[in-house]
Design a protein around this motif. Structure first.
Motif, PDB file in Angstrom:
ATOM      1  N   THR A  41      49.430  34.194  38.421  1.00 17.27           N
ATOM      2  CA  THR A  41      49.020  33.859  39.787  1.00 17.27           C
ATOM      3  C   THR A  41      50.183  34.022  40.762  1.00 17.27           C
ATOM      4  O   THR A  41      50.029  34.623  41.832  1.00 17.27           O
ATOM      5  N   CYS A  72      46.214  34.467  54.042  1.00 19.12           N
ATOM      6  CA  CYS A  72      44.933  34.782  53.397  1.00 19.12           C
ATOM      7  C   CYS A  72      45.089  35.884  52.354  1.00 19.12           C
ATOM      8  O   CYS A  72      44.524  35.794  51.255  1.00 19.12           O
ATOM      9  N   GLY A  75      46.893  34.318  49.348  1.00 20.63           N
ATOM     10  CA  GLY A  75      46.049  33.373  48.633  1.00 20.63           C
ATOM     11  C   GLY A  75      44.921  34.032  47.859  1.00 20.63           C
ATOM     12  O   GLY A  75      44.681  33.713  46.695  1.00 20.63           O
ATOM     13  N   TYR A  76      44.245  34.965  48.511  1.00 20.61           N
ATOM     14  CA  TYR A  76      43.133  35.640  47.832  1.00 20.61           C
ATOM     15  C   TYR A  76      43.622  36.485  46.663  1.00 20.61           C
ATOM     16  O   TYR A  76      43.009  36.494  45.597  1.00 20.61           O
ATOM     17  N   ILE A  80      42.216  35.502  43.090  1.00 19.64           N
ATOM     18  CA  ILE A  80      41.240  36.424  42.511  1.00 19.64           C
ATOM     19  C   ILE A  80      41.867  37.289  41.419  1.00 19.64           C
ATOM     20  O   ILE A  80      41.395  37.321  40.283  1.00 19.64           O
TER      21      ILE A  80
END
Length: 94
Positions: A41, A72, A75-76, A80
């Motif tokens: 991650t 954004c 984070g995405y 994901i």
């Protein structure tokens, strides 16, 4: 991360992150899967941040005013690709 030229172009070796997780597991005694998900991650979030900063700098000349977009993107990509992709990798591995 090791990148190599495969038959499908450049292929990222997620197995390298798993090997690093195994070394940390052996050294610190933490659960290997948890360490792998954390590292995967973080890796994807940092990679997305660096690419986002480079893209905004090249396109607009500055990153000022693009903080929310970078947040954004980071984070995405981290959640994901990093977390869910890492979870899928672990699911397929076992």
């Amino acid at each position: 991360m090791i990148m190599h030229k495969g038959k499908d172009g450049l292929v990222m070796e997620v197995r390298e992150i798993y090997k690093i997780s195994d070394m940390i597991h052996k050294a610190a005694g933490w659960k290997k899967e948890n360490v792998f998900l954390f590292l995967n991650t973080i890796f994807w979030a940092v990679l997305a941040f660096v690419i986002g900063v480079a893209a905004f700098t090249l396109i607009t000349g500055t990153i000022a005013g693009h903080g929310v977009s970078l947040f954004c993107i980071t984070g995405y990509a981290g959640m994901i690709i990093g977390f869910f992709g890492g979870s899928y990798y672990l699911y397929r591995k076992e």
